[in-house]
Scaffold this motif. Structure first.
Motif, PDB file in Angstrom:
ATOM      1  N   ASN A 151      -1.213   1.628  -3.556  1.00  0.00           N
ATOM      2  CA  ASN A 151      -1.386   0.253  -3.110  1.00  0.00           C
ATOM      3  C   ASN A 151      -2.527   0.219  -2.107  1.00  0.00           C
ATOM      4  O   ASN A 151      -2.454   0.844  -1.052  1.00  0.00           O
ATOM      5  CB  ASN A 151      -0.094  -0.278  -2.468  1.00  0.00           C
ATOM      6  N   ASP A 152      -3.586  -0.518  -2.464  1.00  0.00           N
ATOM      7  CA  ASP A 152      -4.769  -0.556  -1.609  1.00  0.00           C
ATOM      8  C   ASP A 152      -4.474  -1.165  -0.243  1.00  0.00           C
ATOM      9  O   ASP A 152      -5.018  -0.735   0.778  1.00  0.00           O
ATOM     10  CB  ASP A 152      -5.886  -1.352  -2.292  1.00  0.00           C
ATOM     11  N   SER A 156       9.181  -7.158  -8.349  1.00  0.00           N
ATOM     12  CA  SER A 156       8.055  -7.390  -7.433  1.00  0.00           C
ATOM     13  C   SER A 156       7.792  -6.165  -6.570  1.00  0.00           C
ATOM     14  O   SER A 156       6.633  -5.758  -6.384  1.00  0.00           O
ATOM     15  CB  SER A 156       8.342  -8.607  -6.542  1.00  0.00           C
ATOM     16  N   PHE A 157       8.846  -5.585  -6.050  1.00  0.00           N
ATOM     17  CA  PHE A 157       8.708  -4.407  -5.190  1.00  0.00           C
ATOM     18  C   PHE A 157       8.174  -3.218  -5.975  1.00  0.00           C
ATOM     19  O   PHE A 157       7.242  -2.531  -5.535  1.00  0.00           O
ATOM     20  CB  PHE A 157      10.069  -4.075  -4.575  1.00  0.00           C
ATOM     21  N   ARG A 158       8.742  -2.975  -7.138  1.00  0.00           N
ATOM     22  CA  ARG A 158       8.306  -1.864  -7.999  1.00  0.00           C
ATOM     23  C   ARG A 158       6.830  -1.986  -8.363  1.00  0.00           C
ATOM     24  O   ARG A 158       6.061  -1.023  -8.255  1.00  0.00           O
ATOM     25  CB  ARG A 158       9.164  -1.869  -9.263  1.00  0.00           C
ATOM     26  N   ASP A 159       6.432  -3.176  -8.806  1.00  0.00           N
ATOM     27  CA  ASP A 159       5.049  -3.369  -9.249  1.00  0.00           C
ATOM     28  C   ASP A 159       4.071  -3.337  -8.084  1.00  0.00           C
ATOM     29  O   ASP A 159       2.932  -2.870  -8.231  1.00  0.00           O
ATOM     30  CB  ASP A 159       4.926  -4.693 -10.007  1.00  0.00           C
ATOM     31  N   PHE A 160       4.487  -3.826  -6.927  1.00  0.00           N
ATOM     32  CA  PHE A 160       3.632  -3.809  -5.743  1.00  0.00           C
ATOM     33  C   PHE A 160       3.233  -2.380  -5.379  1.00  0.00           C
ATOM     34  O   PHE A 160       2.118  -2.123  -4.926  1.00  0.00           O
ATOM     35  CB  PHE A 160       4.376  -4.463  -4.581  1.00  0.00           C
ATOM     36  N   LEU A 161       4.149  -1.423  -5.611  1.00  0.00           N
ATOM     37  CA  LEU A 161       3.888  -0.024  -5.267  1.00  0.00           C
ATOM     38  C   LEU A 161       3.479   0.816  -6.466  1.00  0.00           C
ATOM     39  O   LEU A 161       3.307   2.032  -6.344  1.00  0.00           O
ATOM     40  CB  LEU A 161       5.137   0.586  -4.612  1.00  0.00           C
ATOM     41  N   SER A 162       3.323   0.184  -7.635  1.00  0.00           N
ATOM     42  CA  SER A 162       2.890   0.882  -8.857  1.00  0.00           C
ATOM     43  C   SER A 162       3.832   2.029  -9.229  1.00  0.00           C
ATOM     44  O   SER A 162       3.395   3.128  -9.557  1.00  0.00           O
ATOM     45  CB  SER A 162       1.459   1.413  -8.697  1.00  0.00           C
ATOM     46  N   LEU A 163       5.127   1.770  -9.192  1.00  0.00           N
ATOM     47  CA  LEU A 163       6.120   2.804  -9.450  1.00  0.00           C
ATOM     48  C   LEU A 163       6.754   2.660 -10.834  1.00  0.00           C
ATOM     49  O   LEU A 163       6.850   1.556 -11.373  1.00  0.00           O
ATOM     50  CB  LEU A 163       7.224   2.746  -8.394  1.00  0.00           C
ATOM     51  N   SER A 164       7.155   3.786 -11.378  1.00  0.00           N
ATOM     52  CA  SER A 164       7.933   3.835 -12.619  1.00  0.00           C
ATOM     53  C   SER A 164       9.193   4.650 -12.332  1.00  0.00           C
ATOM     54  O   SER A 164       9.265   5.846 -12.635  1.00  0.00           O
ATOM     55  CB  SER A 164       7.122   4.487 -13.746  1.00  0.00           C
ATOM     56  N   PRO A 165      10.202   4.043 -11.725  1.00  0.00           N
ATOM     57  CA  PRO A 165      11.360   4.792 -11.241  1.00  0.00           C
ATOM     58  C   PRO A 165      12.193   5.431 -12.349  1.00  0.00           C
ATOM     59  O   PRO A 165      12.460   4.812 -13.386  1.00  0.00           O
ATOM     60  CB  PRO A 165      12.175   3.723 -10.498  1.00  0.00           C
ATOM     61  N   ALA A 166      12.608   6.656 -12.115  1.00  0.00           N
ATOM     62  CA  ALA A 166      13.420   7.383 -13.093  1.00  0.00           C
ATOM     63  C   ALA A 166      14.737   6.665 -13.344  1.00  0.00           C
ATOM     64  O   ALA A 166      15.194   6.577 -14.482  1.00  0.00           O
ATOM     65  CB  ALA A 166      13.682   8.805 -12.590  1.00  0.00           C
TER      66      ALA A 166
END
Length: 397
Positions: A297-298, A370-380
């Motif tokens: 996240n920039d 929103s939280f997941r995409d904001f941090l660019s995550l792909s949670p297991a």
């Protein structure tokens, strides 16, 4: 010249406002000095005294002093031995920080939690589920208690941890069935202090019909625990060698416990618990590398470019995601402090209790996305429970 903070400390002791003072952060590590000293009021036959509990590497000592002498000793310890004091008052929490020249910074904030009252009984009961002085066979066998019920000095932290865990279990007992056998699984049970504690608390003390399975990858640990369960006569407590993700030994569980399962092993345990329809989940995560590798996240670059800060933030973000996903699935989730943070930074416990709500809360799912995409995550965990989650194109009921 007496400083203001010194005057206040003396006044707090004299007025009975001081409930506890924990002195820490040694000025010098040379020689044998207690790593911390805890000061609290106690009531003896002789009257009110202040007890100094000094924690050395291999022992804990106690010294009881009258008020005037206690105040003098407290100030002397802060002048010569320690750089920090955390003081609990009836209405306030106070932190005192001293620099190398003895100058102090004092920070006050209103006391949090339950209303406080002075506890002045010497050797007062702690209202612990496993009481000191009342020997529990498994604690004796695990070297925490003597046969007479005295807790070994070196095992005080472990004793407090076990009781803290049982207190958190006790708070959610109403969510567990009483009209049939209670099924419990402990993933990554290790030496099984808490597994034995659960069995003792529920089966021995409460007389509940329960079956407990402890699972771990270490064969020698499982052999030790199995032998101990047999010795104690815990006939419905079994220990198995196995991997969390591959375990297929049962089709349902009422309660799932997982402590310090590394990285996505915690997610595998949570996914199993959800799949089994567990009413209660108790999870203490360990090292969390997945989010650390993925997070981008920039806007947050000032934080994410610092390795230590990124590691800590990634751990918090991981547990926030786990909690949010469990809430999406209808669990009521609390993040609790498991043990004193001075003993380990890995002290967060996720407690999730099934609410019985089957409809997915739309706000929770949107919040999660929103939280997941904001941090660019792909949670297991999301991928492991994907079939239970709404699809991107589907409305949420």
């Amino acid at each position: 010249m007496t400083e203001q903070w010194q005057k206040e400390l003396v006044e707090w002791m004299g007025s009975g406002k001081l409930l506890q003072a924990t002195l820490s952060s040694l000025r010098s590590k040379s020689g044998e000095q207690p790593s911390k000293t805890v000061v609290r009021p106690v009531k003896l036959k002789e009257g009110l005294r202040y007890q100094f509990e000094s924690h050395f590497a291999k022992k804990v000592t106690h010294l009881n002093l009258e008020e005037a002498e206690a105040a003098e000793r407290l100030l002397d310890l802060l002048a010569s031995t320690y750089r920090q004091a955390l003081v609990k008052l009836v209405d306030w929490d106070v932190q005192i920080l001293l620099n190398s020249k003895g100058k102090a910074t004092m920070r006050k904030q209103p006391a949090t939690g339950k209303a406080r009252e002075p506890l002045l009984e010497h050797n007062r009961p702690k209202n612990r589920i496993l009481e000191e002085g009342k020997p529990a066979p498994f604690l004796v066998e695990l070297g925490i208690m003597t046969p007479e019920g005295r807790v070994h000095a070196k095992k005080q932290d472990k004793y407090r941890q076990i009781n803290r865990f049982l207190e958190m279990v006790s708070d959610v007992l109403d969510a567990l069935p009483r009209d049939r056998e209670l099924k419990i699984v402990d993933f990554g049970c290790g030496k099984s202090y808490l597994t034995f504690a659960l069995y003792h608390f529920l089966a021995v003390e409460q007389g509940r019909d329960i079956s407990v399975v402890g699972l771990d990858l270490k064969e020698d640990v499982i052999a030790f625990c199995s032998a101990l369960a047999g010795k104690l006569g815990y006939d419905k407590l079994r220990f198995l060698v196995g991997d969390i993700g591959q375990y297929e030994g049962q089709q349902s569980a009422d309660m799932v416990v997982t402590l310090h399962a590394c990285d996505t092993a915690t997610d595998a345990a949570l996914a199993k618990a959800v799949g089994w329809g567990a009413s209660v989940i108790m999870s203490v995560p360990c090292c969390q590398h997945e989010a650390f590798r993925q997070i981008e996240n920039d806007v947050m670059a000032p934080l994410l470019t610092q390795g230590l800060l990124k590691e800590r933030f990634a751990a918090l973000a991981t547990d926030a995601i786990r909690g949010n996903l469990l809430e999406v699935l209808g669990y009521k989730v609390q993040m609790l402090e498991f043990v004193d943070p001075e003993h380990t930074p890995k002290n967060l416990l996720i407690r999730a209790v099934a609410s019985g709500q089957k409809a997915l809360p739309a706000s929770k799912w949107k919040q999660y996305e929103s939280f997941r995409d904001f941090l660019s995550l792909s949670p297991a965990l999301e991928s492991m429970i994907a079939e239970r989650l709404p699809k991107a194109s589907e409305p949420i009921s």
